[in-house]
Design a protein around this motif. Structure first.
Motif, mmCIF file in Angstrom:
data_model
loop_
_atom_site.group_PDB
_atom_site.id
_atom_site.type_symbol
_atom_site.label_atom_id
_atom_site.label_comp_id
_atom_site.label_asym_id
_atom_site.label_seq_id
_atom_site.Cartn_x
_atom_site.Cartn_y
_atom_site.Cartn_z
ATOM 1 N N PRO A 116 -32.807 35.385 -49.536
ATOM 2 C CA PRO A 116 -32.921 36.283 -50.686
ATOM 3 C C PRO A 116 -31.812 35.986 -51.690
ATOM 4 C CG PRO A 116 -32.021 37.449 -48.792
ATOM 5 C CD PRO A 116 -32.448 36.096 -48.291
ATOM 6 N N PRO A 117 -31.944 36.472 -52.945
ATOM 7 C CA PRO A 117 -30.956 36.135 -53.977
ATOM 8 C C PRO A 117 -29.517 36.489 -53.612
ATOM 9 C CG PRO A 117 -32.887 37.115 -54.965
ATOM 10 C CD PRO A 117 -33.062 37.251 -53.482
ATOM 11 N N GLN A 118 -29.321 37.574 -52.864
ATOM 12 C CA GLN A 118 -27.957 37.969 -52.519
ATOM 13 C C GLN A 118 -27.344 37.105 -51.430
ATOM 14 O OE1 GLN A 118 -30.661 39.743 -51.938
ATOM 15 N NE2 GLN A 118 -30.618 40.734 -49.912
ATOM 16 N N GLY A 119 -28.170 36.319 -50.743
ATOM 17 C CA GLY A 119 -27.672 35.448 -49.687
ATOM 18 C C GLY A 119 -27.906 36.001 -48.297
ATOM 19 N N LEU A 120 -27.401 35.303 -47.281
ATOM 20 C CA LEU A 120 -27.576 35.675 -45.884
ATOM 21 C C LEU A 120 -26.228 35.670 -45.169
ATOM 22 C CD1 LEU A 120 -30.694 33.553 -44.846
ATOM 23 C CD2 LEU A 120 -30.612 36.041 -45.026
ATOM 24 N N PRO A 121 -26.021 36.585 -44.230
ATOM 25 C CA PRO A 121 -24.821 36.534 -43.395
ATOM 26 C C PRO A 121 -24.985 35.502 -42.283
ATOM 27 C CG PRO A 121 -26.164 38.400 -42.752
ATOM 28 C CD PRO A 121 -26.851 37.769 -43.947
ATOM 29 N N SER A 122 -23.874 35.160 -41.649
ATOM 30 C CA SER A 122 -23.903 34.164 -40.574
ATOM 31 C C SER A 122 -24.859 34.563 -39.463
ATOM 32 C CB SER A 122 -22.499 33.980 -39.996
ATOM 33 O OG SER A 122 -21.606 33.524 -40.974
ATOM 34 N N GLU A 123 -24.911 35.864 -39.153
ATOM 35 C CA GLU A 123 -25.745 36.331 -38.045
ATOM 36 C C GLU A 123 -27.226 36.069 -38.319
ATOM 37 O OE1 GLU A 123 -21.835 38.196 -37.927
ATOM 38 O OE2 GLU A 123 -23.358 38.018 -39.518
ATOM 39 N N SER A 124 -27.659 36.279 -39.561
ATOM 40 C CA SER A 124 -29.063 36.024 -39.903
ATOM 41 C C SER A 124 -29.375 34.535 -39.872
ATOM 42 C CB SER A 124 -29.374 36.597 -41.290
ATOM 43 O OG SER A 124 -29.267 38.001 -41.292
ATOM 44 N N GLN A 142 -32.193 32.640 -37.442
ATOM 45 C CA GLN A 142 -33.276 31.845 -38.015
ATOM 46 C C GLN A 142 -33.214 30.377 -37.629
ATOM 47 O OE1 GLN A 142 -34.155 32.534 -42.192
ATOM 48 N NE2 GLN A 142 -33.315 34.605 -42.102
ATOM 49 N N THR A 143 -32.020 29.884 -37.341
ATOM 50 C CA THR A 143 -31.868 28.464 -37.005
ATOM 51 C C THR A 143 -31.751 28.203 -35.514
ATOM 52 O OG1 THR A 143 -29.458 28.591 -37.248
ATOM 53 C CG2 THR A 143 -30.742 27.976 -39.217
ATOM 54 N N VAL A 196 -20.831 31.020 -34.171
ATOM 55 C CA VAL A 196 -19.627 30.200 -34.337
ATOM 56 C C VAL A 196 -19.968 28.876 -35.006
ATOM 57 C CG1 VAL A 196 -17.809 28.945 -33.113
ATOM 58 C CG2 VAL A 196 -18.420 31.260 -32.397
ATOM 59 N N THR A 197 -21.066 28.250 -34.572
ATOM 60 C CA THR A 197 -21.492 26.982 -35.180
ATOM 61 C C THR A 197 -21.880 27.181 -36.636
ATOM 62 O OG1 THR A 197 -22.264 26.097 -33.067
ATOM 63 C CG2 THR A 197 -23.195 25.125 -35.059
ATOM 64 N N VAL A 198 -22.623 28.245 -36.925
ATOM 65 C CA VAL A 198 -23.041 28.514 -38.301
ATOM 66 C C VAL A 198 -21.824 28.684 -39.201
ATOM 67 C CG1 VAL A 198 -24.115 30.232 -39.810
ATOM 68 C CG2 VAL A 198 -25.297 29.490 -37.739
ATOM 69 N N ARG A 199 -20.833 29.437 -38.752
ATOM 70 C CA ARG A 199 -19.654 29.672 -39.584
ATOM 71 C C ARG A 199 -18.886 28.382 -39.847
ATOM 72 N NH1 ARG A 199 -17.933 35.305 -36.565
ATOM 73 N NH2 ARG A 199 -19.317 36.673 -37.792
ATOM 74 N N ARG A 200 -18.832 27.517 -38.850
ATOM 75 C CA ARG A 200 -18.135 26.242 -39.036
ATOM 76 C C ARG A 200 -18.853 25.387 -40.084
ATOM 77 N NH1 ARG A 200 -18.328 21.313 -36.027
ATOM 78 N NH2 ARG A 200 -19.722 22.306 -34.509
#
Length: 225
Positions: free
Chosen positions: A170-178, A182-183, A188-192
């Motif tokens: 969405p336009p506002q973006g996604l947090p690491s958890e979302s 989805q991936t 931890v991997t997403v944040r890196r």
């Protein structure tokens, strides 16, 4: 959101261009034309960020249309999608400043790469001055700079999974958890990986303070807001 005009005389290719473009939420197709003269008249009165343009068309070829647009100081960026692959035509169009050049038939992955190239170009020239790092990302996006070397363990396949997720954010973006859900990657991997993409300037981050608790960091592509 970037506004796109498609100029293509083959209705099947025009539909494919539109479908591929609108899979990326940074873009919306506002008009399609099957020949160059009508496109020229419309573009003379209406702004567009990006043209997806064929060469071989009736009434006015893509080459002639682009010459006319530049003569009228219409500075829309252009991605060529065409069967024209002779060296003289390719060279002439590149000298007219096209952002990317796709020879038919093309894949969705290559089309998406062209859209990403356009976005990097717009991001690089968005301010009053352009940094060397932004220019490096524009002209050599696959090369790492000394300031932002590719971290050990970062895989291109994983980067592409995250990029695909962000393209539908969405336009506002996604947090690491979302992004993690989805991936299928760990948080931890997403944040890196997100730290790496933010350092490169490919992704931007912001804080959402409307959570009722601890602020949440959101990630998005620059053209989505």
């Amino acid at each position: 959101m970037y506004q796109v005009v498609i100029v293509e005389d083959d209705p099947m290719v025009s539909l494919l261009d539109k479908t591929f473009t609108e899979k990326d939420p940074r873009f919306t197709v506002i008009q399609t034309f099957s020949e160059g003269r009508s496109a020229l008249e419309w573009l003379s009165c209406h702004p567009a960020d990006l043209l997806i343009l064929d060469v071989y068309m009736p009434l006015l070829t893509g080459m002639e249309l682009l010459h006319e647009l530049r003569a009228r100081e219409i500075e829309s960026d252009v991605i060529m999608v065409t069967a024209a692959n002779d060296a003289k035509t390719v060279d002439a169009l590149l000298k007219l400043g096209v952002v990317d050049y796709l020879v038919k038939p093309f894949t969705w992955e290559r089309f998406q790469q062209a859209l990403d190239t356009f976005c990097r170009h717009r991001q690089a020239v968005a301010g009053e001055a352009v940094s060397q790092d932004a220019l490096d990302q524009l002209f050599a996006p696959s090369a790492s700079s000394p300031e932002h070397p590719v971290p050990k363990g970062v895989q291109e396949s994983t980067l592409e999974r995250i990029r695909t997720c962000l393209r539908t954010a969405p336009p506002q973006g996604l947090p690491s958890e979302s992004i993690s859900r989805q991936t299928g990657l760990s948080v931890v991997t997403v944040r890196r990986y997100m730290n790496y993409l933010v350092e490169r300037g490919e992704v931007v981050s912001s804080f959402n303070y409307d959570t009722g608790g601890r602020p949440c960091r959101l990630y998005r592509y620059p053209g989505l807001a």
